[in-house]
Write an enzyme that holds these catalytic residues in place. Structure first.
Site, PDB file in Angstrom:
ATOM      1  N   CYS A   6       0.826  -1.204   0.000  1.00  0.00           N
ATOM      2  CA  CYS A   6       0.000   0.000   0.000  1.00  0.00           C
ATOM      3  C   CYS A   6       0.863   1.258   0.000  1.00  0.00           C
ATOM      4  CB  CYS A   6      -0.928  -0.018   1.213  1.00  0.00           C
ATOM      5  SG  CYS A   6      -2.394   1.011   0.998  1.00  0.00           S
ATOM      6  N   ASP A 124      -6.037  -3.251  11.170  1.00  0.00           N
ATOM      7  CA  ASP A 124      -4.869  -2.376  11.282  1.00  0.00           C
ATOM      8  C   ASP A 124      -4.669  -1.978  12.740  1.00  0.00           C
ATOM      9  OD1 ASP A 124      -2.743  -0.772  10.586  1.00  0.00           O
ATOM     10  OD2 ASP A 124      -3.841   0.415   9.112  1.00  0.00           O
TER      11      ASP A 124
END
Length: 218
Positions: A6, A124
């Site tokens: 990412c 996360d």
């Protein structure tokens, strides 16, 4: 083992990640040091092989705007990384091929994850983008049998332990493979992908699995 890189901000980094074996690349459209303009994401995505999943990452953006940006950039998937409701996620999923619903570790909303029409769930750290590891036992709050993408503070040094202990369906990394915000480090990228896959081999088999074909779900 599904591997997503990412925070891509350049064509060189995207092509490098793919060449090293990444299954997906993420473009951040939310405010961030790694934020990218939709037109640049579109130009990069056009250069990538069709089997690589291109993901637009959003946080607390209007669903209509999310869909507009993803379509204009020609991306395959959306990752919702804010406080989106089930209705918001449903609106997006009805218009985009793949939806990854992200939650922060310890957020009570994780208990409702099964209500979201997601193809995969990403967990996360409490402060996304901070590069900090969280208590991996918190992943147990997600629906049993769901596709879990583990994120939050992963890097080449800890990804093997993370994969071995949590046994996620996939892993996601951004700052852990950077030499500066938005700029990837080739050596860290290579080591991260290799170590993640090596750690998954005991239960996935010794043969490397091909990139996941999301089109089979749609």
């Amino acid at each position: 083992m599904f591997v997503k890189i990412c925070g891509i901000t350049s064509e060189d980094d995207a092509l490098l990640a793919v060449a090293l074996g990444a299954d997906a690349v993420g473009f951040v459209f939310a405010p961030s040091p790694r934020q990218i303009a939709p037109v640049l994401a579109r130009d990069i995505a056009r250069r990538l092989p069709p089997e690589v999943l291109t993901v637009g990452v959003f946080r607390d953006e209007a669903p209509e705007r999310v869909v507009e940006i993803v379509h204009s950039a020609g991306l395959d998937a959306v990752q919702l990384h804010g406080h989106e409701t089930v209705a918001d996620a449903t609106y997006v999923k009805q218009r985009v091929r793949v939806l990854i619903q992200a939650f922060t570790a310890g957020d009570p909303a994780v208990e409702r994850a099964g209500e979201y029409p997601a193809d995969a769930y990403l967990l996360d750290g409490p402060v996304p983008g901070s590069g900090r590891v969280f208590d991996w036992t918190l992943t147990e709050a997600l629906p049993v049998g769901s596709r879990l993408i583990l994120a939050g503070g992963l890097d080449p040094e800890n990804v093997q332990e993370a994969v071995s202990r949590v046994r996620p369906w996939g892993v996601d990394v951004s700052s852990g493979v950077e030499r500066a915000p938005g700029r990837k480090d080739p050596i860290k990228l290579k080591e991260f992908i290799e170590r993640a896959r090596r750690a998954a081999q005991p239960w996935e088999g010794s043969d490397a699995a091909p990139p996941y074909d999301w089109s089979m779900d749609g």
